[in-house]
Each structure stands twice: as structure tokens, then as C-alpha cells.
Motif scaffolding. Structure first.
Motif, PDB file in Angstrom:
ATOM      1  N   HIS A   1      -8.958 -15.728 -26.950  1.00  0.00           N
ATOM      2  CA  HIS A   1     -10.106 -16.550 -27.340  1.00  0.00           C
ATOM      3  C   HIS A   1     -10.452 -16.415 -28.817  1.00  0.00           C
ATOM      4  O   HIS A   1     -11.207 -17.224 -29.347  1.00  0.00           O
TER       5      HIS A   1
ATOM      6  N   ASP B   1     -13.761 -17.835 -36.748  1.00  0.00           N
ATOM      7  CA  ASP B   1     -14.106 -18.001 -35.333  1.00  0.00           C
ATOM      8  C   ASP B   1     -12.911 -18.608 -34.611  1.00  0.00           C
ATOM      9  O   ASP B   1     -12.276 -19.528 -35.139  1.00  0.00           O
TER      10      ASP B   1
ATOM     11  N   GLU C   1     -21.006 -27.892 -27.984  1.00  0.00           N
ATOM     12  CA  GLU C   1     -22.172 -28.070 -27.107  1.00  0.00           C
ATOM     13  C   GLU C   1     -23.212 -28.967 -27.788  1.00  0.00           C
ATOM     14  O   GLU C   1     -23.827 -29.822 -27.156  1.00  0.00           O
TER      15      GLU C   1
HETATM   16  P1  ADQ Z   1     -18.295 -16.379 -28.855  1.00  0.00           P
HETATM   17  O1  ADQ Z   1     -17.963 -15.561 -30.059  1.00  0.00           O
HETATM   18  O2  ADQ Z   1     -19.279 -15.828 -27.916  1.00  0.00           O
HETATM   19  O3  ADQ Z   1     -16.989 -16.775 -28.047  1.00  0.00           O
HETATM   20  P2  ADQ Z   1     -18.953 -19.298 -28.997  1.00  0.00           P
HETATM   21  O4  ADQ Z   1     -17.686 -19.995 -28.765  1.00  0.00           O
HETATM   22  O5  ADQ Z   1     -19.833 -20.010 -29.978  1.00  0.00           O
HETATM   23  O6  ADQ Z   1     -18.798 -17.798 -29.504  1.00  0.00           O
HETATM   24  O7  ADQ Z   1     -19.718 -19.210 -27.630  1.00  0.00           O
HETATM   25  C1  ADQ Z   1     -21.022 -18.700 -27.534  1.00  0.00           C
HETATM   26  C2  ADQ Z   1     -21.622 -19.125 -26.190  1.00  0.00           C
HETATM   27  O8  ADQ Z   1     -22.794 -18.363 -25.970  1.00  0.00           O
HETATM   28  C3  ADQ Z   1     -22.007 -20.584 -26.153  1.00  0.00           C
HETATM   29  O9  ADQ Z   1     -21.697 -21.114 -24.902  1.00  0.00           O
HETATM   30  C4  ADQ Z   1     -23.504 -20.565 -26.399  1.00  0.00           C
HETATM   31  O10 ADQ Z   1     -24.201 -21.600 -25.747  1.00  0.00           O
HETATM   32  C5  ADQ Z   1     -23.905 -19.218 -25.814  1.00  0.00           C
HETATM   33  N1  ADQ Z   1     -25.046 -18.665 -26.576  1.00  0.00           N
HETATM   34  C6  ADQ Z   1     -25.091 -18.385 -27.886  1.00  0.00           C
HETATM   35  N2  ADQ Z   1     -26.322 -17.939 -28.234  1.00  0.00           N
HETATM   36  C7  ADQ Z   1     -27.046 -17.940 -27.114  1.00  0.00           C
HETATM   37  C8  ADQ Z   1     -28.411 -17.595 -26.789  1.00  0.00           C
HETATM   38  N3  ADQ Z   1     -29.271 -17.148 -27.715  1.00  0.00           N
HETATM   39  N4  ADQ Z   1     -28.788 -17.707 -25.508  1.00  0.00           N
HETATM   40  C9  ADQ Z   1     -27.939 -18.158 -24.579  1.00  0.00           C
HETATM   41  N5  ADQ Z   1     -26.684 -18.498 -24.813  1.00  0.00           N
HETATM   42  C10 ADQ Z   1     -26.228 -18.385 -26.050  1.00  0.00           C
HETATM   43  C11 ADQ Z   1     -15.602 -16.370 -28.086  1.00  0.00           C
HETATM   44  C12 ADQ Z   1     -14.890 -16.628 -29.420  1.00  0.00           C
HETATM   45  C13 ADQ Z   1     -15.070 -18.092 -29.799  1.00  0.00           C
HETATM   46  C14 ADQ Z   1     -14.549 -18.994 -28.683  1.00  0.00           C
HETATM   47  C15 ADQ Z   1     -15.116 -18.599 -27.336  1.00  0.00           C
HETATM   48  C16 ADQ Z   1     -14.434 -19.336 -26.188  1.00  0.00           C
HETATM   49  O11 ADQ Z   1     -15.410 -15.786 -30.432  1.00  0.00           O
HETATM   50  O12 ADQ Z   1     -14.365 -18.368 -31.007  1.00  0.00           O
HETATM   51  O13 ADQ Z   1     -14.925 -20.336 -28.961  1.00  0.00           O
HETATM   52  O14 ADQ Z   1     -14.963 -17.202 -27.095  1.00  0.00           O
HETATM   53  O15 ADQ Z   1     -13.063 -19.213 -26.238  1.00  0.00           O
END
Ligand code: ADQ
Length: 464
Positions: free
Chosen positions: A163, A372, A380
């Protein structure tokens, strides 16, 4: 558990967190984070078993059924939590794989723990999988599992998906255990990366560090086993998010939130796990300067930044939390809004419905990680924002930038460049913003999480 499954997901964490409800009873709630957001709908649709840690060290928990699939908890001791999880996974691999934006630490005890825990996951997966089953191993915490699992169960089809970014040869080569990690991954029939660059970095490393023959994307590992490396950009349940954002509850919550923020003319939004890869320091500085220079008017504009608490015991993360508190406090004391601060900062996690409400009211979504793998928040936002009038400011170092080309792309290290792009996103004519947003919406509507899973699992099926 006596029953075995023909589809098994193996991930460090289970998709659920244990919570104690008001009556003092134990309940399970969907856990936050990108991996769970992405894979939970896949699991609900396909059924099978999810093997992962349940989040409580030193506790053994029995398996149970949840949302139509089996949950198989893997225990971890407190020491393993420190050494395998906080240590090797999050203080060695995480910074190393994210371009060393923080300094990776190398400790031999952490590595030993990583290997031991990976073995435990491999054994649990081998026990959960039916004859000839498909096992899909997830992410950087479990890179040794494919090889260990193949040794235990040569009958299985084994896929692996990373990921986070896979680093260039020069960076990966710092790792004292580079050869073992490569061999671990090569145990899979198919290794998936977020972007083509990840797959080519991996193939280049295999070529440099092992004597294996490689033809295009296929490594001949030994006599009858090959491993294919390809890119599968992950996505979201686009329709699910869009429907949620259109629900009467979310619309009401969005309006209440706008009211709470003082009905500003313009809302800028950042939503991240509190992680140094997400570029929060740079982003807040850039927006702070725009307020200080009067380019953004705090009586009209609010910047809402939400940061989910994350890895709170790891030193780098403690430092980051303090830095952000300080930075936000300083800017807010210099530029006051009318009855509210210019930057509204919330250090908390929220239910998905609240996230959708925030996405609804954000005129400019600011997603500026230093590095990232993909970044689901960007997707989203595009899915949830109700009109085509919003704007996405996106780092070129997020995997998502390869698909979301119509976003306002920025280099997050370039503060002036970032400020210019933010102003452009905030002031561009409606027509321009609409044209860009329409193209972004089309992209996330076309390439969804279902497509991602179908593409990966379809290829895995065809290969093995
Ligand atoms: P993350 O580093 O966690 O994921 P991201 O892909 O942006 O980063 O996903 C974050 C998730 O957490 C989103 O679904 C978001 O809605 C949720 N989230 C963030 N802040 C929140 C909050 N305050 N309350 C509730 N929910 C919250 C890792 C990798 C990424 C990759 C994903 C999926 O680092 O690069 O996109 O996995 O493969």
C-alpha cells in the motif's frame, strides 16, 4: 477455527477495533486507515477470512463472524508490538519506503521480532486457507509472509499488495535485511504496487541483488515458480461514498458544521492521519503565510485541518504532534478571524459520515503529502463533493497524482509554488474549476475499488 476459506486476506490489523459500549459490553467497530477503507468492501462482497491482529497486546481472542466473513485474530505480545510494529514496521520500513523523509532506524532485535511475527501470520494464514485457496497478503508489515506461506502451503495462490511506495534501489539498499525482504516478496505469484514506478524499482532490485532471470514483469524464482510484479492503483467505493454524502443525515451534519465554523465564504480542508509523510508542517506554513500576507482573509476563509491520532508512542510522531500544535497556535494568535480562529485544528478521528460532511462543504481540498503510496482522501473528496465547483490541490508525490491529473498539482517542498497553487484553486473562475472537477469525478467513477480488486485477483487467478 475448524472451517477453512477459499479466499483469505492477511493484514497486520483486523478491519475492526474492540470498543466497550455504554453497557460495559464488548463491541467491534470498523478501524480507521486507508487499508481497511479499501479492503473492507472487497471482503464484504466476497466473504472468506481476514487474518490480522486485533489491537490488544498480550491477549488471545477467539475468531468470530463479522459482516459475512470470518475474523481470525493473531496475538502479539507487548514486546512484539514495540519491536515488530512500532519498531521495524514503523520506525525502519515506513520512513525508508517514504524516501527517508524521516531517518530510518536499524536494530537487529526489531528484525528478529519482525521475522517471528511474520512466521506467526504465515502459520495462521496456512491454517485458515482451504486447499488451493487464494491468499492475499497486505502491506509492508508482512513482506516475509509470501515465502513462508509458500513453504508451508505450496498449493495456494499467493498475492501480495504493497500500500505504500516501494523505494528506489539506492534507498532500499540501505536495509541490512534487503535480501531477505526481496526473497519474502518473491514467494508470491503476483506482487502489486500502487504505481508502475514501484513495480520497476522492485524488478530492478531483484535484478541487482539476486541472480534471477527476469522477462518483462516476470521473475523466474526457481524451477516452477514465477513471481509477477505489476501496478494496481488502489481506489475507493466511489458510489458508496457518493451515496453517503447525499444522505439527509450527512447533508444536515454538513450544514451544522458550516454553521459551527461561522458560515465562512470559503472553506479549505485538510484530512490526514497525523503522519510526517503527509506534509502537514509545510501545508500549515503555506496557508499561514497566505493569511499573514492578507491574501486569504480570515473573516471570509477558514482552514479546517483534521488529523487522526496515529502511532502515538513513536518518537517522530510525538514531535510532529507538538510541532503542529505550536505552529497552529502561533498562526492563530497572529491572524484572528471574527470570533473564531483562521485555522480550526482538530486532533481526532471521526466516523465516515462526518468525513463525508466535511468533504461536502470544502471548497478547496488540500492534500499535500511529501510522499504517499496513493492517498484515498483525495479520491474520497472527489466522490463526496456534491457540485463540480470544488477544487483539489494535490501533491505530485502522491500516487493519486498519476490518475488525478486535473487536480491543482503541487510540489509540497516548494512553499511559494504551493501558495500560488492554493490561491489559484481558491480564485479560479467557476468554469475552470468545474471542468477540472468533472474530469476528476469521471476518473474516480471509472476506476473503483471493485475494479482494483477484480484486476488484481483476476490476474492472480490467470497466473497461478
Ligand atoms: P493512509 O496513510 O492511512 O493509507 P489514506 O490513503 O489517505 O492514507 O487513507 C486514510 C483513510 O483514513 C481514509 O479513508 C480517510 O477517510 C481516513 N481518515 C483520515 N483521517 C481521518 C479522521 N480524522 N477520522 C476518520 N477517518 C479518517 C495507506 C497508504 C496510502 C494508501 C492507503 C490505501 O499510506 O498511500 O492510499 O494505505 O492503500
Amino acid at each position: 477455527m475448524t472451517e477453512t476459506a477459499s479466499f483469505v486476506v492477511v493484514a497486520n490489523r483486523l478491519p475492526v477495533d474492540r470498543v466497550t459500549n455504554e453497557g460495559g459490553q464488548t463491541d467491534w467497530r470498523t478501524s480507521p486507515g486507508g487499508l481497511v477503507t479499501a479492503l473492507e468492501p472487497v471482503m464484504r462482497q466476497r466473504g472468506g477470512a481476514w487474518v490480522g491482529w486485533h489491537g490488544a497486546p498480550d491477549e488471545i481472542i477467539d475468531g468470530f463472524e463479522h459482516d459475512g466473513y470470518s475474523i481470525v485474530p493473531v496475538p502479539l505480545s507487548s514486546e512484539e508490538y514495540e519491536e515488530y510494529y512500532e519498531g521495524f514496521s514503523n520506525a525502519t520500513l515506513w520512513p525508508l519506503y517514504h524516501d527517508t523523509v524521516a531517518f530510518p532506524e536499524f536494530h537487529r532485535e526489531w528484525w528478529d521480532s519482525y521475522r517471528a511475527v511474520n512466521r506467526r501470520f504465515a502459520v495462521a494464514a496456512a491454517e485458515a486457507a482451504a486447499e488451493g485457496a487464494t491468499v492475499w497478503v497486505q502491506d509492508y508489515q508482512l513482506q516475509l509472509v509470501p515465502q513462508m506461506l509458500r513453504e508451508l502451503r505450496p498449493d495456494l495462490k499467493i498475492g501480495f499488495f504493497l500500500h505504500i511506495p516501494f523505494p528506489p534501489v539506492e534507498i532500499f539498499s540501505q536495509l541490512p535485511w534487503r535480501r531477505e525482504i526481496l526473497e519474502g516478496l518473491l514467494g508470491a505469484d503476483l506482487v502489486g504496487f500502487q504505481v508502475p514506478g514501484g513495480a520497476s524499482n522492485f524488478l530492478r532490485l531483484v535484478r541487482t541483488r539476486t541472480n534471477r532471470k527476469i522477462e518483462r514483469d516476470t521473475v523466474r524464482v526457481d524451477g516452477n515458480h514465477t513471481c509477477v510484479a505489476r501496478a494496481y492503483p488502489i481506489s475507493i467505493d466511489t458510489q458508496g461514498f457518493a451515496d453517503l454524502a447525499e444522505s439527509p443525515e450527512v447533508i444536515a451534519e454538513a450544514e451544522a458544521l458550516r454553521e459551527e465554523l461561522g458560515n465562512p465564504k470559503q472553506i479549505l480542508l485538510g484530512v490526514d492521519r497525523l503522519d510526517y509523510t503527509k506534509g502537514l508542517r509545510q501545508r500549515i506554513r503555506a496557508i499561514g503565510e497566505l493569511f499573514q500576507e492578507g491574501k486569504l482573509d480570515p473573516s471570509e476563509t477558514v482552514f479546517l485541518q483534521v488529523a487522526t491520532p496515529s502511532r502515538e508512542r513513536v518518537e517522530e510522531y510525538k514531535r510532529l504532534r507538538d510541532d503542529i500544535d505550536l505552529l497552529v497556535g502561533r498562526i492563530n494568535s497572529e491572524v484572528g478571524g471574527v470570533g473564531r480562529p483562521a485555522i480550526v485544528y482538530r486532533h481526532a478521528g471521526y466516523p465516515r459520515s462526518t468525513m463525508a460532511a466535511m468533504y461536502r462543504i470544502a471548497d478547496v481540498m488540500v492534500v499535500t503529502p511529501l510522499r504517499d503510496g496513493m492517498n484515498l482522501v483525495a479520491k474520497e473528496y472527489v466522490a463526496c463533493h456534491p457540485s463540480t465547483n470544488g477544487a483539489l490541490v494535490l501533491s505530485e508525490f502522491a500516487g493519486a497524482a498519476l490518475e488525478l491529473k486535473q487536480a491543482y498539482l503541487v510540489n509540497p517542498y516548494d512553499l511559494n509554488g504551493m501558495k500560488a497553487a492554493l490561491m489559484q484553486a481558491a480564485t479560479d473562475p467557476v468554469r475552470t474549476r468545474q471542468r477540472r472537477m468533472r474530469a476528476l469525478k469521471k476518473q474516480v467513477e471509472t476506476y473503483t475499488i471493485d475494479r482494483w480488486a477484480e484486476d488484481f485477483l483476476g490476474d492472480l487467478d490467470a497466473l497461478s
